[in-house]
Design a protein around this motif. Structure first.
Motif, short mmCIF file in Angstrom:
data_model
loop_
_atom_site.label_atom_id
_atom_site.label_comp_id
_atom_site.label_asym_id
_atom_site.label_seq_id
_atom_site.Cartn_x
_atom_site.Cartn_y
_atom_site.Cartn_z
N SER A 69 23.75 50.84 -29.93
CA SER A 69 22.50 50.97 -30.69
C SER A 69 22.80 51.35 -32.14
O SER A 69 22.18 50.82 -33.07
N HIS A 73 21.58 49.36 -35.30
CA HIS A 73 20.75 50.03 -36.30
C HIS A 73 21.40 49.93 -37.68
O HIS A 73 20.70 49.78 -38.68
N PHE A 111 13.31 43.64 -33.67
CA PHE A 111 13.99 44.68 -32.91
C PHE A 111 13.14 45.08 -31.72
O PHE A 111 11.94 45.27 -31.86
N VAL A 112 13.76 45.20 -30.56
CA VAL A 112 13.08 45.80 -29.41
C VAL A 112 13.81 47.10 -29.12
O VAL A 112 14.95 47.10 -28.67
N PHE A 113 13.15 48.20 -29.41
CA PHE A 113 13.79 49.51 -29.23
C PHE A 113 13.70 49.94 -27.77
O PHE A 113 12.89 49.41 -27.00
N GLN A 114 14.51 50.94 -27.43
CA GLN A 114 14.48 51.40 -26.04
C GLN A 114 13.25 52.26 -25.76
O GLN A 114 12.73 52.26 -24.66
N GLN A 117 8.26 52.22 -29.01
CA GLN A 117 8.28 51.24 -30.09
C GLN A 117 6.92 50.74 -30.53
O GLN A 117 6.79 50.25 -31.65
N ASN A 127 -0.51 45.36 -32.54
CA ASN A 127 0.92 45.69 -32.64
C ASN A 127 1.75 44.46 -32.95
O ASN A 127 2.64 44.49 -33.79
N GLN A 172 7.22 46.29 -22.87
CA GLN A 172 8.46 45.70 -23.38
C GLN A 172 8.22 44.26 -23.83
O GLN A 172 8.74 43.82 -24.84
N ALA A 175 6.55 44.25 -27.07
CA ALA A 175 7.53 44.57 -28.12
C ALA A 175 8.39 43.35 -28.45
O ALA A 175 8.74 43.11 -29.61
N ALA A 179 8.79 41.43 -31.95
CA ALA A 179 10.08 41.17 -32.57
C ALA A 179 10.22 39.71 -32.99
O ALA A 179 10.96 39.39 -33.91
#
Ligand SMILES: Nc1ncnc2c1ncn2[C@@H]1O[C@H](COP(=O)(O)OP(=O)(O)OP(=O)(O)O)[C@@H](O)[C@H]1O
Length: 185
Positions: A69, A73, A111-114, A117, A127, A172, A175, A179
């Motif tokens: 990550s 990042h 970006f798909v964050f954990q 998000q 969103n 997810q 998200a 992305a």
């Protein structure tokens, strides 16, 4: 995380020098060179390098906590490395100011964050439309494209719900739609 998948013949101009005589001229879109990043006493990156060509698909794999990550990042300009350089399309991300890095992230990176998000106050549709709205795309156009992506990811039915009202998996997918919504074509 240290070492590199491929760290030879580095030129920051976005082209790869021919290597091995194949006349290779693949355009290098993303180049990270010798990244170091520590969080307090914890080293997350210790000289990590990476190259990704235009159109190339790359998976970064490694044990939990190995720095995946942090690497992503850093290359996306979310985290500033302590040392090392990152180039995207020939521009040095690690030297950009905050506003320029934000514009690059909005326009060029998905970006798909954990965790955490989605903006909880906005609907799922809002969103997904958000990156386009931040690029000043008109609301109607942005929401039409957001709807298309939600439907493509089979979560069109949650468009009007807020993130707190959908399942983890649906969140997810929303998200992922966000992305990809700025992707060309
Ligand atoms: N914000 C932070 N503050 C302190 N330490 C951090 C922070 N972010 C990451 N670390 C530490 O840096 C190291 C690398 O973390 P990173 O999240 O990059 O690993 P990862 O390979 O993505 O892990 P995972 O597969 O579990 O998501 C770990 O030791 C982690 O504890």
């Amino acid at each position: 995380m240290s070492g590199s998948r491929e760290a030879t013949d580095l030129t920051p101009d976005g082209t790869r020098a021919p290597s091995g005589g194949a006349g290779e001229a693949q355009r290098r879109l993303l180049v990270a060179d010798g990244l170091h990043k520590s969080f307090g006493a914890t080293p997350a990156l210790d000289g990590a390098s990476l190259e990704v060509g235009a159109g190339e698909v790359v998976a970064v794999m490694g044990p939990s906590g190995s720095g995946k990550s942090t690497l992503l990042h850093c290359v996306a300009g979310i985290v500033r490395p302590d040392a090392g350089r990152v180039f995207f399309d020939g521009r040095e991300v690690s030297r950009m100011g905050d506003a320029e890095r934000s514009a690059l992230r909005r326009g060029q990176f998905g970006f798909v964050f954990q965790f955490g998000q989605l903006v909880p106050e906005l609907t799922c549709l809002e969103n997904v439309a958000l990156p386009l709205r931040l690029e000043r795309v008109r609301r109607r156009v942005a929401e039409r494209r957001a709807t298309e992506w939600l439907e493509r990811l089979e979560v069109g039915d949650v468009a009007g719900k807020r993130p707190g009202e959908v399942s983890g998996g649906q969140g997810q997918r929303v998200a992922v739609a966000r992305a990809l919504v700025t992707a060309p074509g």
